[in-house]
Design a protein around this motif. Structure first.
Motif, short mmCIF file in Angstrom:
data_model
loop_
_atom_site.label_atom_id
_atom_site.label_comp_id
_atom_site.label_asym_id
_atom_site.label_seq_id
_atom_site.Cartn_x
_atom_site.Cartn_y
_atom_site.Cartn_z
N PRO A 154 -7.41 -7.94 -17.52
CA PRO A 154 -7.96 -8.13 -18.78
C PRO A 154 -6.77 -8.86 -19.81
O PRO A 154 -6.99 -9.42 -20.62
CB PRO A 154 -7.98 -6.61 -19.33
CG PRO A 154 -8.42 -5.96 -18.12
CD PRO A 154 -7.67 -6.62 -17.06
N VAL A 155 -5.53 -8.63 -19.17
CA VAL A 155 -4.34 -9.21 -19.99
C VAL A 155 -4.25 -10.96 -19.69
O VAL A 155 -3.87 -11.54 -20.56
CB VAL A 155 -3.06 -8.58 -19.86
CG1 VAL A 155 -2.10 -9.27 -20.36
CG2 VAL A 155 -3.32 -7.21 -20.32
N CYS A 156 -3.82 -11.11 -18.62
CA CYS A 156 -3.55 -12.51 -18.08
C CYS A 156 -4.78 -13.40 -17.10
O CYS A 156 -4.46 -14.23 -16.86
CB CYS A 156 -2.16 -12.48 -17.50
SG CYS A 156 -2.19 -11.90 -15.64
N GLY A 157 -5.59 -12.24 -16.64
CA GLY A 157 -6.58 -13.14 -15.75
C GLY A 157 -6.19 -12.90 -14.43
O GLY A 157 -6.81 -13.94 -13.60
N GLY A 158 -5.10 -12.34 -14.01
CA GLY A 158 -4.57 -12.46 -12.54
C GLY A 158 -5.29 -11.66 -11.63
O GLY A 158 -6.18 -10.93 -12.14
N ILE A 159 -4.55 -11.27 -10.63
CA ILE A 159 -5.28 -10.48 -9.61
C ILE A 159 -5.13 -9.19 -9.53
O ILE A 159 -3.87 -8.51 -9.64
CB ILE A 159 -5.03 -10.97 -8.11
CG1 ILE A 159 -5.37 -12.28 -7.73
CG2 ILE A 159 -5.31 -9.98 -6.95
CD1 ILE A 159 -4.48 -13.12 -6.44
N LEU A 160 -5.95 -8.17 -9.65
CA LEU A 160 -5.96 -6.97 -9.81
C LEU A 160 -6.09 -6.10 -8.31
O LEU A 160 -6.61 -6.62 -7.45
CB LEU A 160 -7.09 -6.16 -10.58
CG LEU A 160 -7.16 -6.78 -12.02
CD1 LEU A 160 -8.38 -6.00 -12.63
CD2 LEU A 160 -5.67 -6.00 -12.83
N LYS A 161 -5.16 -5.11 -8.19
CA LYS A 161 -5.18 -4.44 -6.94
C LYS A 161 -5.00 -2.91 -7.19
O LYS A 161 -3.95 -2.40 -8.18
CB LYS A 161 -4.00 -4.80 -6.38
CG LYS A 161 -3.71 -4.02 -4.98
CD LYS A 161 -2.34 -4.53 -4.08
CE LYS A 161 -1.84 -3.67 -3.10
NZ LYS A 161 -1.30 -2.43 -3.68
N PRO A 162 -5.68 -1.90 -6.63
CA PRO A 162 -5.40 -0.52 -6.84
C PRO A 162 -3.80 -0.27 -6.33
O PRO A 162 -3.26 -0.82 -5.58
CB PRO A 162 -6.32 0.20 -5.91
CG PRO A 162 -7.41 -0.74 -5.85
CD PRO A 162 -6.76 -2.21 -5.66
N ASP A 163 -3.28 0.77 -7.01
CA ASP A 163 -1.97 1.21 -6.80
C ASP A 163 -1.81 2.08 -5.52
O ASP A 163 -1.25 3.01 -5.62
CB ASP A 163 -1.23 1.66 -8.12
CG ASP A 163 -1.16 0.98 -9.35
OD1 ASP A 163 -0.87 -0.45 -8.89
OD2 ASP A 163 -1.10 1.20 -10.14
N VAL A 164 -2.14 1.45 -4.50
CA VAL A 164 -2.04 2.25 -3.18
C VAL A 164 -1.52 1.14 -2.26
O VAL A 164 -1.44 -0.28 -2.39
CB VAL A 164 -3.35 2.24 -2.50
CG1 VAL A 164 -4.23 3.55 -3.20
CG2 VAL A 164 -4.26 1.37 -2.34
N VAL A 165 -0.57 1.71 -1.34
CA VAL A 165 0.04 0.70 -0.37
C VAL A 165 -0.68 0.14 0.84
O VAL A 165 -1.34 1.09 1.55
CB VAL A 165 1.37 1.37 0.32
CG1 VAL A 165 2.13 0.40 1.02
CG2 VAL A 165 2.29 1.95 -1.07
N PHE A 166 -1.03 -1.06 0.89
CA PHE A 166 -1.92 -1.57 1.82
C PHE A 166 -1.12 -1.51 3.15
O PHE A 166 0.11 -1.68 3.20
CB PHE A 166 -2.30 -3.03 1.47
CG PHE A 166 -3.50 -2.98 0.73
CD1 PHE A 166 -3.78 -2.00 -0.32
CD2 PHE A 166 -4.13 -4.21 0.30
CE1 PHE A 166 -4.90 -2.07 -1.26
CE2 PHE A 166 -5.30 -4.42 -0.75
CZ PHE A 166 -5.57 -3.04 -1.39
N PHE A 167 -1.73 -1.90 4.22
CA PHE A 167 -1.05 -2.28 5.44
C PHE A 167 -0.45 -3.48 5.37
O PHE A 167 -1.10 -4.24 5.11
CB PHE A 167 -2.31 -2.43 6.71
CG PHE A 167 -2.53 -0.91 7.20
CD1 PHE A 167 -2.12 -0.17 8.33
CD2 PHE A 167 -3.79 -0.10 6.41
CE1 PHE A 167 -2.51 0.96 8.58
CE2 PHE A 167 -3.95 1.31 6.89
CZ PHE A 167 -3.65 1.71 7.98
N GLY A 168 0.93 -3.47 5.85
CA GLY A 168 1.71 -4.67 5.75
C GLY A 168 2.43 -4.78 4.53
O GLY A 168 3.29 -5.74 4.34
N GLU A 169 2.45 -3.61 3.69
CA GLU A 169 3.00 -3.78 2.26
C GLU A 169 4.13 -2.80 2.41
O GLU A 169 3.85 -1.69 3.12
CB GLU A 169 2.03 -3.49 1.18
CG GLU A 169 2.57 -3.52 -0.14
CD GLU A 169 1.36 -3.06 -1.38
OE1 GLU A 169 1.82 -3.49 -2.49
OE2 GLU A 169 0.47 -2.98 -1.19
N LEU A 170 5.14 -3.15 1.54
CA LEU A 170 6.32 -1.97 1.70
C LEU A 170 6.13 -0.95 0.70
O LEU A 170 5.69 -1.31 -0.25
CB LEU A 170 7.54 -2.72 1.47
CG LEU A 170 8.06 -3.69 2.49
CD1 LEU A 170 9.24 -4.55 2.34
CD2 LEU A 170 8.18 -3.15 4.00
#
Length: 272
Positions: free
Chosen positions: A174-190
């Motif tokens: 809603p602020v910049c039109g960028g990519i949103l992601k839930p605040d969970v650590v995905f596989f392959g993410e640190l």
């Protein structure tokens, strides 16, 4: 003397650092990742989420429907037993690998979520964080047709596997039109450095570590236990099924976390 008695003797009189995994939430209706009967999974990889708009569409469709069901799940006796131990001043905190908020809803206050939480969403471009309900309302506005399929199984990370239609419209920041992601650590993410440091501090402050409902396969869990092992701190494991650290545990209790943790809280004098 039973193994549970041995575990209680190891815990008694010591400050307890708690590490929990998906197995503590199975009695609340959330399946675990690797236990008997765990559903087959095809988890979203962080690099795939970043690279593919189609992948983000599939993920957000399933994540939205899963979160709706996830939000209605209630804490069980295992969560409540750990909250009792905290209120009695017996624990240094909980480092959990779970993305639910069931520990907090059971009454625990010193909880570090090593793999993040589902109830907030952040923009990967501008960094703004939003309450999940706000983003869910926008998803419903954009996709009024979407409904939970019948007989779908909830995943441990709050997702569901669905055949997402190309009709699904992913909300933008809603602020910049960028990519949103839930605040969970995905596989392959640190795991964020500050989050892991907080979890490490919980373990380092303990005179004994109690692991509840984790197979200890994921790297973040093993790294935490290495902190205890280097200091010769005893490790007590409560889990259904084998774990990667069974051979290094001072006591290994085979069983469900609800009944085992309740028995431990009772034996240690933690009031209900």
């Amino acid at each position: 003397m039973t193994v549970l008695d041995t575990a209680i003797d190891l815990l008694r009189g010591r400050r307890i650092a708690v590490v929990t995994g998906a197995g503590i939430s199975t009695d609340s209706g959330i399946p675990d990742y690797r236990g008997a009967g765990a559903p087959p999974r095809n988890p979203m990889l962080f690099e795939t989420f970043l690279a593919s708009a189609d992948a983000r569409r599939r993920y957000w469709a399933g994540s939205h429907l899963g979160w709706q069901r996830f939000a209605g799940v209630q804490p069980n006796e295992g969560h409540r037993a750990l909250a009792r131990l905290e209120r009695a001043g017996l624990t240094t905190g909980i480092a959990t690998q779970n993305v639910d908020d069931l520990h907090e809803r059971a009454g625990s206050t010193n909880v570090t979520h090593v793999h993040g939480q589902l109830h907030t969403v952040s923009c990967l471009d501008c960094g703004t964080t939003f309450d999940r309900h706000r983003i869910a309302d926008e998803i419903e506005r954009l996709n009024s047709w979407i409904r939970m399929p019948e007989r779908v199984r909830l995943q441990p990370d709050g997702d569901v596997e669905i055949d997402a239609s190309q009709r699904f419209e992913v909300p933008a920041c809603p602020v910049c039109g960028g990519i949103l992601k839930p605040d969970v650590v995905f596989f392959g993410e640190l795991v964020p450095v500050d989050v892991f440091a907080a979890a490490r501090d919980i373990v380092a402050a303990g005179e004994v570590v109690l692991v509840a409902g984790s197979s200890l396969v994921v790297n973040s869990g093993t790294r935490l236990l290495e902190v205890a092992r280097r200091e010769d701190v005893p490790i007590v494991i409560v889990n259904r099924g084998p774990t990667k650290w069974d051979g290094r545990a001072a006591a290994r209790v085979e069983g469900g976390t609800s009944e085992s943790l309740s028995a431990i809280a009772d034996a240690l004098g933690a009031p209900a």
